[in-house]
Write a protein that holds these residues in place. Structure first.
Motif, mmCIF file in Angstrom:
data_model
loop_
_atom_site.group_PDB
_atom_site.id
_atom_site.type_symbol
_atom_site.label_atom_id
_atom_site.label_comp_id
_atom_site.label_asym_id
_atom_site.label_seq_id
_atom_site.Cartn_x
_atom_site.Cartn_y
_atom_site.Cartn_z
ATOM 1 N N ILE A 32 49.449 64.663 54.721
ATOM 2 C CA ILE A 32 49.001 65.988 56.547
ATOM 3 C C ILE A 32 49.946 66.959 55.218
ATOM 4 O O ILE A 32 50.213 66.756 54.353
ATOM 5 N N MET A 34 51.584 70.712 56.359
ATOM 6 C CA MET A 34 52.131 71.707 56.997
ATOM 7 C C MET A 34 52.754 73.176 56.771
ATOM 8 O O MET A 34 52.798 73.859 55.612
ATOM 9 N N ALA A 73 53.986 64.722 62.050
ATOM 10 C CA ALA A 73 54.334 64.776 60.360
ATOM 11 C C ALA A 73 55.022 63.689 59.748
ATOM 12 O O ALA A 73 55.284 63.719 58.534
ATOM 13 N N GLY A 74 55.672 62.643 60.703
ATOM 14 C CA GLY A 74 56.500 62.272 59.845
ATOM 15 C C GLY A 74 58.432 62.931 60.129
ATOM 16 O O GLY A 74 59.408 62.580 59.338
ATOM 17 N N LEU A 75 58.602 64.201 60.016
ATOM 18 C CA LEU A 75 59.889 65.238 59.794
ATOM 19 C C LEU A 75 60.368 64.039 60.901
ATOM 20 O O LEU A 75 62.045 64.592 61.184
ATOM 21 N N ARG A 132 56.142 67.875 64.479
ATOM 22 C CA ARG A 132 56.819 66.852 63.898
ATOM 23 C C ARG A 132 56.880 65.689 63.652
ATOM 24 O O ARG A 132 56.845 64.593 62.797
ATOM 25 N N GLU A 136 56.793 57.811 55.763
ATOM 26 C CA GLU A 136 56.784 58.763 55.044
ATOM 27 C C GLU A 136 56.246 60.330 55.289
ATOM 28 O O GLU A 136 54.975 59.554 54.830
ATOM 29 N N PRO A 137 56.815 61.638 55.921
ATOM 30 C CA PRO A 137 55.355 62.364 55.790
ATOM 31 C C PRO A 137 54.605 62.740 54.832
ATOM 32 O O PRO A 137 53.726 62.721 54.373
ATOM 33 N N SER A 138 54.917 62.368 53.107
ATOM 34 C CA SER A 138 54.332 62.915 51.915
ATOM 35 C C SER A 138 53.127 61.288 51.963
ATOM 36 O O SER A 138 52.061 61.537 51.349
ATOM 37 N N GLY A 140 53.557 69.896 44.576
ATOM 38 C CA GLY A 140 53.444 68.842 46.330
ATOM 39 C C GLY A 140 52.435 67.581 44.767
ATOM 40 O O GLY A 140 52.636 66.667 44.726
ATOM 41 N N ILE A 198 54.427 66.226 41.971
ATOM 42 C CA ILE A 198 54.634 65.334 42.076
ATOM 43 C C ILE A 198 53.981 64.384 42.412
ATOM 44 O O ILE A 198 54.608 63.267 42.030
ATOM 45 N N ARG A 247 46.696 70.717 49.281
ATOM 46 C CA ARG A 247 46.798 69.012 49.083
ATOM 47 C C ARG A 247 45.594 68.276 48.966
ATOM 48 O O ARG A 247 45.794 66.884 49.309
#
Ligand SMILES: Nc1ncnc2c1ncn2[C@@H]1O[C@H](COP(=O)(O)OP(=O)(O)O)[C@@H](O)[C@H]1O
Ligand SMILES: [Mg+2]
Lengths: 338, 284
Positions: free
Chosen positions: A81, A83, A54-56, A51, A75-77, A103, A106, A154
């Protein structure tokens, strides 16, 4: 595609007096296109580590880079990556198509491009006929594939998997394992895969990270980890039944623990005398539990023999000889390989 | 399960039929009275239970007012129905919007005194309109909101029930869903709009029905704060028909009552499917 570099990564939950450090300085270099499995008992910090990539989860110390970018503050986005979660985390009110496309929508990917990508992923994962269904109308295995599809569309630099197979039954799990392997062969995307299941780790990994209590015990190919475990923890965690560890083995130096895998002990006419305590038949092979009495205490030694060998009697005395080149030596106090 | 036996079936049906009669008879009586003329109602004792022929005339008077045969001048319920409708729509819409947003803030954002805020909201749960009606009147009066829609609705919008409901619901949304949305690049408001609101749809529908009826049936608060006839809601109108004039036009009273019952009944019937779904299960 990209490599992942972890350098002296620390993680603490909470702060001040109540801070609880769960990752104690992990450094590792995952090559571009490699499939690396993080394995360890539950609660050892595997998910936390993933995580953070992932940036969480915030990184308390150290640095994580994906490709040439340090991603600590991204940021995760923004990390490029994707997940796959253990419970799939699909949006319940969206169709399979929308789940995969969300995704991209967005990210303002053009409509026909989205459709092309989703269709391609659906084809790879054999989800074509389910695109209009809601997640609740799918079986566990299908949901799992949708979760993978969402990651694939993605086209990320890195795939992250957090125990994606543990909600599947045994048969489906074996099948999905093969699918993931194939997917990785076809797409060649750098992957970090977390599991507590050593069989999953051994079969999937190109290299594996064995973790224990927030520390990386060993990082190597499955063969290396199996043949030359770096510590007593790795020795017993990888391999089933686990390696025999004998603290006061006959003829060993004090302070040294001797390790020998059950399949590297042969029943011979003379040698180390053990009393047969229990027998287990596992089809193609048989496990013999030998009791080794020394002083007041005793230790159980597991021997694995092929089905062709004669069966020893319960309670009888047998003699075993270890294969000399298969002995492992560990420091009894630190547990490290000598 | 209960066994199927003729006697049991008969008894249970009897009880159900009795129940329906007890509930439905007053409604029927209201309807019958609204189809007769005022004279017919007052002169025949007991009142006839057969619908009369004055239906259209009565309802026209009830809705648009005018001179009656007995000589009283009625103002008509059309305007009052409109006031009630606007009030009963603003209250659920305002309440849902505010409570969705505040529940979202409480559950998903870390800010100083988050818990304090939650408890403050929670405490107001214990203070229904009737308890705080005095001070509320003071505030509304000094803000110059007497006889306005704002005055009719805002004090009723401010209540914590819905916030509490949505908070409980948001807490059951798995964390992984939030995380998946973050990885997909959805910002907080996007997540709110694309994920949380659709997931709450059934709760929103149930809340809408309940709050619509609540708003429609308000009596005490409008009674206190409206003094202009054109801001009276219909529930107050019924009461005025009973009291004011020397001679009570029962047929018009009953017609107005039927008119006042229709919109809530329609809302319940139209939103029944959603409403029951929202109360019974949540889709997760
Ligand atoms: N959000 C959190 N807050 C506090 N402690 C946590 C949190 N998440 C995980 N932990 C702790 O961190 C340790 C590692 O957890 P985790 O990474 O989930 O383990 P694993 O995935 O290997 O089972 C556990 O001791 C767990 O209790
Ligand atoms: Mg975990």
């Amino acid at each position: 595609m990209a490599s992942i570099t972890l350098s002296k990564v620390f993680k603490s939950y909470g702060s001040g007096k109540t801070a609880n450090q769960v990752i104690h300085g992990v450094s590792a270099e995952i090559h571009d296109g490699e499939f690396v499995v993080v394995v360890g008992p539950s609660g050892c910090g595997k998910s936390t580590l993933l995580r953070m990539v992932a940036g969480l989860e915030e990184i308390s110390g150290g640095e994580i880079s994906i490709g040439s970018r340090v991603v600590n503050d991204l940021e995760p986005s923004e990390r490029d990556i994707a997940m796959v979660f253990q419970n799939y985390a699909l949006y319940p009110h969206m169709s399979v198509f929308d789940n995969m496309a969300y995704g991209l929508k967005i990210a303002r990917v053009p409509k026909d491009e989205i459709k092309a990508r989703v269709d391609k992923a659906a084809k790879i994962l054999e989800l074509g006929q389910y695109l209009n269904r809601k997640p609740r109308e799918l079986s566990g295995g299908q949901r799992q594939r949708v979760a993978m599809g969402r990651a694939i569309v993605r086209q990320p630099q890195v795939f992250l998997f957090d125990e994606p197979l543990s909600n599947l039954d045994a048969k489906l799990r074996a099948h999905t394992r093969l699918e993931i392997q194939k997917l990785h062969r076809d797409l060649g995307i750098t992957s970090l895969f977390v599991t507590h299941d050593q069989v999953e780790a051994m079969t999937l990994a190109q290299r594996m990270i064995v973790m224990n209590a927030g520390i990386m015990e060993q990082f190597g190919t499955p063969e290396e980890v199996y043949a030359r475990p770096a510590s007593t923890f790795v020795a017993t965690f990888i391999g089933s039944p686990p390696m025999n560890l004998i603290k006061e083995a006959p003829g060993a130096k004090p302070g040294v623990t001797v390790g020998i895998r059950p399949e590297h002990l042969d029943i011979t006419d003379s040698g180390w005398a053990l009393t047969v305590d229990a027998l287990e038949t596992l089809g193609a092979e048989r496990l013999v539990y030998g009791r080794w009495q020394h002083g007041e205490g005793y230790e159980l030694v597991i021997i694995r023999c092929d089905e062709g060998r004669p069966v020893p009697q319960l309670g009888s005395t047998i003699h075993v000889t270890p294969r000399p080149d298969r002995l492992h030596y560990f420091d009894t106090t630190t547990g490290k390989r000598i | 399960m209960v066994e199927r036996r003729p006697v049991l079936t008969f008894v249970s049906h009897l009880i159900l039929v009795l129940g329906i009669i007890i509930i439905a008879f007053p409604l029927y009586l209201t309807f019958v009275a609204s189809t007769q003329t005022a004279e017919q109602i007052t002169q025949s004792i007991p009142m006839s239970l057969v619908p009369g022929t004055n239906l259209i005339e009565t309802y026209r008077t009830a809705l648009f007012g005018g001179e009656t045969s007995a000589g009283s001048n009625l103002s008509g319920a059309a305007r009052m129905m409109w006031v009630s409708l606007v009030t009963a729509l603003i209250i659920p819409i305002g309440k849902t919007t505010i409570s969705l947003l505040s529940a979202f803030a409480i559950v998903y954002f870390r800010f100083p005194f988050r818990n304090t805020v939650f408890w403050l909201i929670f405490i107001t749960l214990m203070l229904p309109v009737e308890v705080r009606i005095g001070p509320t009147y003071e505030v509304v009066a000094s803000l110059g909101m007497l006889n306005t829609y704002a005055g009719l609705t805002i004090p009723l919008i401010a209540s914590a029930t819905a916030t509490f409901l949505f908070r409980q619901f948001f807490l059951t949304v798995p964390d992984e869903l939030v995380e998946a949305a973050r990885i997909d690049g959805a910002g907080p408001m996007r997540f709110f709009r694309d994920v949380l609101i659709p997931l709450s749809a059934t709760s929103i529908a149930a809340l809408f029905v309940i709050q619509f009826i609540y708003g429609w049936n308000q009596y005490l608060w409008p009674l206190l704060m409206t003094t202009h006839e054109d801001m009276y809601p219909v529930v107050m109108g019924i009461k005025r028909l009973l009291g004011g004039e020397a001679y009570t036009e029962w047929n018009v009273v009953m017609a107005t009552a039927i008119l006042a019952m229709l919109p809530p009944a329609l809302v319940v019937i139209l939103m029944q499917k959603w409403f029951v779904k929202g109360l019974v299960d949540t889709e997760k």
